[in-house]
Write an enzyme that holds these catalytic residues in place. Structure first.
Site, PDB file in Angstrom:
ATOM      1  N   GLU A   1       0.829  -1.201   0.000  1.00 32.04           N
ATOM      2  CA  GLU A   1       0.000   0.000   0.000  1.00 32.04           C
ATOM      3  C   GLU A   1       0.865   1.252   0.000  1.00 32.04           C
ATOM      4  OE1 GLU A   1      -1.457   0.971   4.402  1.00 32.04           O
ATOM      5  OE2 GLU A   1      -2.080  -1.010   3.756  1.00 32.04           O
TER       6      GLU A   1
ATOM      7  N   CYS B   1      -3.083  -4.839   4.261  1.00 33.73           N
ATOM      8  CA  CYS B   1      -2.016  -5.704   4.763  1.00 33.73           C
ATOM      9  C   CYS B   1      -2.025  -7.120   4.201  1.00 33.73           C
ATOM     10  CB  CYS B   1      -2.075  -5.759   6.293  1.00 33.73           C
ATOM     11  SG  CYS B   1      -1.771  -4.158   7.070  1.00 33.73           S
TER      12      CYS B   1
ATOM     13  N   ARG C   1     -13.161   1.647  16.654  1.00 34.52           N
ATOM     14  CA  ARG C   1     -14.050   0.625  17.210  1.00 34.52           C
ATOM     15  C   ARG C   1     -14.219  -0.576  16.282  1.00 34.52           C
ATOM     16  NH1 ARG C   1     -19.578   0.923  15.811  1.00 34.52           N
ATOM     17  NH2 ARG C   1     -20.083   2.532  14.271  1.00 34.52           N
TER      18      ARG C   1
ATOM     19  N   THR D   1     -11.505  -1.904  14.652  1.00 32.70           N
ATOM     20  CA  THR D   1     -10.182  -2.502  14.444  1.00 32.70           C
ATOM     21  C   THR D   1     -10.102  -3.962  14.889  1.00 32.70           C
ATOM     22  OG1 THR D   1      -9.122  -0.348  14.638  1.00 32.70           O
ATOM     23  CG2 THR D   1      -7.729  -2.282  14.947  1.00 32.70           C
TER      24      THR D   1
ATOM     25  N   HIS E   1      -1.457 -12.444  10.908  1.00 30.99           N
ATOM     26  CA  HIS E   1      -1.149 -11.033  10.690  1.00 30.99           C
ATOM     27  C   HIS E   1      -0.883 -10.375  12.048  1.00 30.99           C
ATOM     28  CE1 HIS E   1      -1.032  -6.990   9.282  1.00 30.99           C
ATOM     29  NE2 HIS E   1      -2.112  -6.640   9.982  1.00 30.99           N
TER      30      HIS E   1
ATOM     31  N   LYS F   1      -0.307  -8.234  20.744  1.00 31.36           N
ATOM     32  CA  LYS F   1      -1.426  -8.888  21.429  1.00 31.36           C
ATOM     33  C   LYS F   1      -2.436  -9.529  20.485  1.00 31.36           C
ATOM     34  CE  LYS F   1      -1.256  -6.097  25.658  1.00 31.36           C
ATOM     35  NZ  LYS F   1      -2.008  -5.154  26.540  1.00 31.36           N
TER      36      LYS F   1
ATOM     37  N   SER G   1      -7.082  -4.781   5.953  1.00 31.85           N
ATOM     38  CA  SER G   1      -8.228  -3.929   6.251  1.00 31.85           C
ATOM     39  C   SER G   1      -9.031  -3.672   4.996  1.00 31.85           C
ATOM     40  CB  SER G   1      -7.750  -2.612   6.847  1.00 31.85           C
ATOM     41  OG  SER G   1      -7.155  -2.827   8.105  1.00 31.85           O
TER      42      SER G   1
END
Length: 356
Positions: free
Chosen positions: A89, A121, A209, A211, A244, A249, A306
């Protein structure tokens, strides 16, 4: 068990003939971003540090390094390559392909198909699926698929902590020549507006919100579970897995929800020390796993892009890996080659200071 017809499987078995990675040497610690924008409050940072491209580095130069490493391991005649596809990108040109430059530089031009891909991604894994189809149909013997980025985050935005540079490339070819056979892939896509950048905008926007849910976890888990259920496998059937990794986390949680252990994802979990390499994030994790895997090891890889979608892959390592692995620099060699920079130098190198 009846195989799910939504799996993407080739008519002719295919696999990875060669692989290569590239990570720039410069590193910006997350605490430096926190120092500048939040007064040094460094608790709960998403990563330790991220890779930053030098003044003379972009997606073209990084792609060439990764592709050359892949070609060293593949040891194939570049004139036999029939496609070069680079996902990113952050292609340096809005109109002029990265892929043609790479094809010319490695000696694959002019008898070659070339294209640049975009899907946030997962553009790198998109290229892999396309290469699988071209080779698996018999239209080509070899194809190159890469995913690399020099990702940008708006100054002070949450993305700036993680938006990094680097990625990987693969030579895809017949299974009988492969160092790792790709048994199947599966893609899961929806229209989920979690991340975007309009034309002429310098920095991407994101819907906070969206993500985690319904973006990352819905797609990663749906793709991963469909692959496992379709093949009749569980996490116990795999030695390794890579997801990914926009931060540390998210992939840890996704792995746990799919039944994978920390040990299974440890070699490929690189985001804590190089950040989110966007189109390269999942596939550079795969290269790090291939650097330590043994013949017979089975790998699950699930990317995420995304917008939104995920590609899942079931991969089996062959004895050829041991013969080719040491022909090029390993992923950890690039990670160890580290030069720390401060925020001011980072701002200069990434063009965050407008001079005119």
């Amino acid at each position: 068990m009846t195989e799910n017809k939504t799996l993407l499987k080739t008519s002719r078995p295919v696999g990875i003939i060669g692989y290569g990675a590239y990570v720039p040497r410069y590193r910006l610690p997350a605490r430096e971003v926190a120092r500048v924008w939040v007064g040094g409050r460094a608790s709960g940072l998403p990563i330790k540090e991220k890779s930053v491209p030098g003044l003379d580095e972009d997606v073209i130069t990084m792609s060439l390094e990764a592709v050359r490493n892949a070609m060293l391991r593949a040891a194939v005649d570049p004139t036999e390559i029939r496609a070069v596809w680079i996902g990113s990108e952050s292609h340096p040109y809005a109109v002029k392909p990265t892929s043609t430059i790479i094809a010319e530089a490695i000696g694959a031009a002019p008898h070659v198909q070339a294209a640049d891909l975009e899907f946030a991604c997962k553009a790198g894994t998109e290229a892999m699926v396309m290469a699988m189809g071209l080779v698996g149909s018999g239209m080509a013997r070899y194809a190159i698929a890469g995913g690399l980025d020099t990702a940008q985050g708006k100054p002070g935005d949450a993305l700036e902590y993680t938006a990094a540079a680097g990625g990987a490339a693969f030579v895809i070819g017949p299974a009988e020549e492969s160092l790792a056979v790709i048994n199947a892939s599966y893609s899961y896509v929806t229209d989920t507006p979690d991340f975007w950048r309009r034309e002429y905008q310098h920095y991407p926007e994101h819907g906070n919100r969206f993500t985690g849910e319904p973006a990352y976890f819905k797609h990663i888990l749906s793709a991963g579970r469909t692959m496992l259920e379709s093949l009749g496998t569980t996490a116990k059937d795999y030695q390794w897995a890579v997801f990914h990794q926009p931060n540390t986390k998210f992939p840890q949680r996704a792995a746990s929800l799919l039944g994978f252990s920390e040990e299974q994802i440890k070699p490929g979990l690189l985001s804590t020390v190089i950040g989110n390499t966007y189109a390269g994030a999942a596939i550079i994790g795969l290269t790090a796993i291939l650097d330590v895997a043994k013949p017979g090891d089975r790998i699950l890889m699930v990317s995420f892009g995304s917008g939104a979608g995920s590609d899942a892959f079931d991969i089996m390592v062959t004895p050829e890996l041991l013969l080719r692995r040491d022909r090029a620099l390993k992923t950890q060699d690039y990670i160890a080659r580290r030069t720390e920079i401060d925020y001011a130098l980072y701002a200069r190198m990434r063009g965050k200071i407008a001079m005119k």
